[in-house]
Design a protein around this motif. Sequence first.
Motif, mmCIF file in Angstrom:
data_model
loop_
_atom_site.group_PDB
_atom_site.id
_atom_site.type_symbol
_atom_site.label_atom_id
_atom_site.label_comp_id
_atom_site.label_asym_id
_atom_site.label_seq_id
_atom_site.Cartn_x
_atom_site.Cartn_y
_atom_site.Cartn_z
ATOM 1 N N VAL A 273 0.807 -1.211 -0.091
ATOM 2 C CA VAL A 273 0.164 0.067 -0.049
ATOM 3 C C VAL A 273 0.753 1.297 -0.060
ATOM 4 C CG1 VAL A 273 -0.469 0.211 2.553
ATOM 5 C CG2 VAL A 273 -1.976 0.980 0.876
ATOM 6 N N VAL A 274 2.023 1.278 0.614
ATOM 7 C CA VAL A 274 2.877 2.352 0.549
ATOM 8 C C VAL A 274 3.310 2.534 -0.554
ATOM 9 C CG1 VAL A 274 5.194 3.169 1.512
ATOM 10 C CG2 VAL A 274 3.660 2.269 3.077
ATOM 11 N N ASP A 275 3.752 1.359 -1.472
ATOM 12 C CA ASP A 275 4.453 1.671 -2.894
ATOM 13 C C ASP A 275 3.314 2.179 -3.843
ATOM 14 O OD1 ASP A 275 6.471 0.837 -4.889
ATOM 15 O OD2 ASP A 275 4.947 -0.316 -5.382
ATOM 16 N N VAL A 276 2.025 1.643 -3.829
ATOM 17 C CA VAL A 276 0.896 1.990 -4.616
ATOM 18 C C VAL A 276 0.601 3.405 -4.453
ATOM 19 C CG1 VAL A 276 -1.310 1.760 -4.889
ATOM 20 C CG2 VAL A 276 0.086 -0.383 -4.970
ATOM 21 N N ALA A 277 0.620 4.008 -2.768
ATOM 22 C CA ALA A 277 0.339 5.398 -2.731
ATOM 23 C C ALA A 277 1.321 6.308 -3.407
ATOM 24 C CB ALA A 277 0.380 5.597 -1.164
ATOM 25 N N ARG A 278 2.796 5.945 -3.358
ATOM 26 C CA ARG A 278 3.720 6.766 -4.019
ATOM 27 C C ARG A 278 3.507 6.789 -5.488
ATOM 28 N NH1 ARG A 278 9.507 5.774 -1.925
ATOM 29 N NH2 ARG A 278 9.050 3.598 -2.253
ATOM 30 N N ARG A 279 3.300 5.625 -6.119
ATOM 31 C CA ARG A 279 2.954 5.605 -7.423
ATOM 32 C C ARG A 279 1.888 6.509 -7.690
ATOM 33 N NH1 ARG A 279 3.037 -0.595 -8.079
ATOM 34 N NH2 ARG A 279 2.282 -0.107 -10.200
ATOM 35 N N CYS A 280 1.029 6.320 -7.069
ATOM 36 C CA CYS A 280 -0.345 7.013 -7.185
ATOM 37 C C CYS A 280 -0.159 8.643 -7.380
ATOM 38 C CB CYS A 280 -1.464 6.495 -6.575
ATOM 39 S SG CYS A 280 -2.364 5.127 -6.637
ATOM 40 N N ARG A 281 0.528 9.150 -6.196
ATOM 41 C CA ARG A 281 0.884 10.592 -6.372
ATOM 42 C C ARG A 281 1.779 10.820 -7.722
ATOM 43 N NH1 ARG A 281 5.881 12.186 -2.869
ATOM 44 N NH2 ARG A 281 6.724 10.933 -4.743
ATOM 45 N N ASP A 282 2.829 9.727 -8.211
ATOM 46 C CA ASP A 282 3.587 10.375 -9.227
ATOM 47 C C ASP A 282 2.820 10.076 -10.471
ATOM 48 O OD1 ASP A 282 5.845 10.814 -7.309
ATOM 49 O OD2 ASP A 282 6.572 8.778 -7.721
ATOM 50 N N VAL A 283 1.947 9.333 -10.602
ATOM 51 C CA VAL A 283 1.315 9.086 -11.945
ATOM 52 C C VAL A 283 0.440 10.527 -12.054
ATOM 53 C CG1 VAL A 283 -0.728 7.756 -11.375
ATOM 54 C CG2 VAL A 283 0.157 7.507 -13.466
ATOM 55 N N GLY A 284 -0.250 10.911 -10.922
ATOM 56 C CA GLY A 284 -1.127 12.045 -10.900
ATOM 57 C C GLY A 284 -0.065 13.162 -11.162
ATOM 58 N N ILE A 285 0.936 13.119 -10.758
ATOM 59 C CA ILE A 285 1.811 14.586 -11.331
ATOM 60 C C ILE A 285 2.386 14.395 -12.739
ATOM 61 C CG2 ILE A 285 4.228 15.169 -10.849
ATOM 62 C CD1 ILE A 285 3.892 14.565 -7.923
ATOM 63 N N GLU B 15 2.551 13.295 -0.794
ATOM 64 C CA GLU B 15 2.025 14.567 -1.257
ATOM 65 C C GLU B 15 3.051 15.337 -1.714
ATOM 66 O OE1 GLU B 15 -0.492 18.334 0.473
ATOM 67 O OE2 GLU B 15 0.263 16.767 1.926
ATOM 68 N N HIS B 16 2.797 16.036 -2.893
ATOM 69 C CA HIS B 16 3.738 17.224 -3.460
ATOM 70 C C HIS B 16 2.909 18.466 -3.552
ATOM 71 C CE1 HIS B 16 7.593 15.856 -3.174
ATOM 72 N NE2 HIS B 16 7.457 14.792 -4.383
ATOM 73 N N THR B 17 3.443 19.522 -3.542
ATOM 74 C CA THR B 17 2.844 20.898 -3.982
ATOM 75 C C THR B 17 3.309 21.151 -5.572
ATOM 76 O OG1 THR B 17 2.557 21.851 -1.636
ATOM 77 C CG2 THR B 17 2.624 23.395 -3.649
ATOM 78 N N LEU B 18 2.614 21.709 -6.214
ATOM 79 C CA LEU B 18 2.899 21.701 -7.529
ATOM 80 C C LEU B 18 2.558 22.940 -8.201
ATOM 81 C CD1 LEU B 18 1.381 18.390 -9.093
ATOM 82 C CD2 LEU B 18 3.644 18.612 -7.996
ATOM 83 N N LEU B 19 3.309 23.632 -9.127
ATOM 84 C CA LEU B 19 2.782 24.642 -10.002
ATOM 85 C C LEU B 19 2.852 24.219 -11.366
ATOM 86 C CD1 LEU B 19 2.999 27.958 -10.778
ATOM 87 C CD2 LEU B 19 5.302 27.693 -11.030
ATOM 88 N N GLU C 281 4.247 23.594 -19.918
ATOM 89 C CA GLU C 281 5.220 22.138 -20.198
ATOM 90 C C GLU C 281 4.850 20.893 -19.350
ATOM 91 O OE1 GLU C 281 6.651 25.053 -19.515
ATOM 92 O OE2 GLU C 281 6.811 25.651 -21.617
ATOM 93 N N GLY C 282 4.324 21.059 -18.081
ATOM 94 C CA GLY C 282 3.777 20.166 -17.322
ATOM 95 C C GLY C 282 3.622 20.636 -15.949
ATOM 96 N N CYS C 283 4.483 20.753 -14.895
ATOM 97 C CA CYS C 283 4.366 21.007 -13.625
ATOM 98 C C CYS C 283 5.768 21.197 -12.901
ATOM 99 C CB CYS C 283 3.321 20.358 -12.817
ATOM 100 S SG CYS C 283 3.898 18.790 -12.452
ATOM 101 N N GLU C 284 5.829 22.051 -12.032
ATOM 102 C CA GLU C 284 7.101 22.135 -11.343
ATOM 103 C C GLU C 284 6.925 21.757 -9.888
ATOM 104 O OE1 GLU C 284 10.143 25.487 -9.057
ATOM 105 O OE2 GLU C 284 9.011 26.135 -11.021
#
Length: 268
Positions: A124-136, A234-238, A242-245
């Motif tokens: 579940v930890v691995d999936v949560a991190r990957r979910c954040r990253d695929v969203g980003i 979680e990350h904060t994104l601009l 081109e994508g996001c920072e």
Amino acid sequence: MGTPLFKGAEVERLRSAGAAAAGTLAWVAGKLAPGISTEDINSWVREDTARRGGTPSQLGYHGFPATVCTSRNNVVCHGIPRPDERLKPGDIINVDVTTCLHGYHGDTSATFCIGDVSADARHVVDVARRCRDVGISVVRHGVKLGDVGAAIQELAEREGCSIVRDFGGHGIGRSMHAPPHVPHFGKRGTGLTLRSGMVITIEPMVNLGRPEIRMLPDGWTVVTEDGSLSAQFEHTLLVTREGCEILTPSPLSLLTDVTAESPLTEAR
């Protein structure tokens, strides 16, 4: 109220606030070990936030009594630190840090494995991190929030997990929470259109079991209804053309494993 767009000096201040929050999270990660209390984490966040010139955004927010949320095992979010809650091998814990610096906020979290954890916990930890990253990876000017949510939901469900629907990401800037609401599930082609200059968080809460949650009597702590484990990153994104920072980049390659012998001290 509309979603603000940030530019120029405002973006620089958001970068500073995000870097401060990320730095505090990494510093606290380096001190995690079996036997420490979640109140220790609260004290460390207060200490390090002040050292960086900021204030903890969460303290006093709608009456929240702590500087940080510490959400352990089946706690989905908003866990309140306590001196009698101690980490032990096999636990997972999310540490959620938000820093206000020069009037702007940065928000970031990670879930850590304490000692030897079960295969389910690691999953579940691995999936949560990957979910954040695929969203980003989906975030950019012109994309619909439904596209972001769908990508996160599809990954979680493909891995046999579920996405909490009652909470999501949010806009952030001069306020810790601002428009828009950012759901981590959805239908492609629907929802708000992201625009360059928006600042949002991506922070999917991923349950090993079903998505239903309930609130404990303290009015803050949210747990899984079925008692299953929950994890979040979680990350904060601009948003950019081109994508996001990522405004909360870790100064470390942040490990989520904390050994039983010694706390996390460096990337490897």
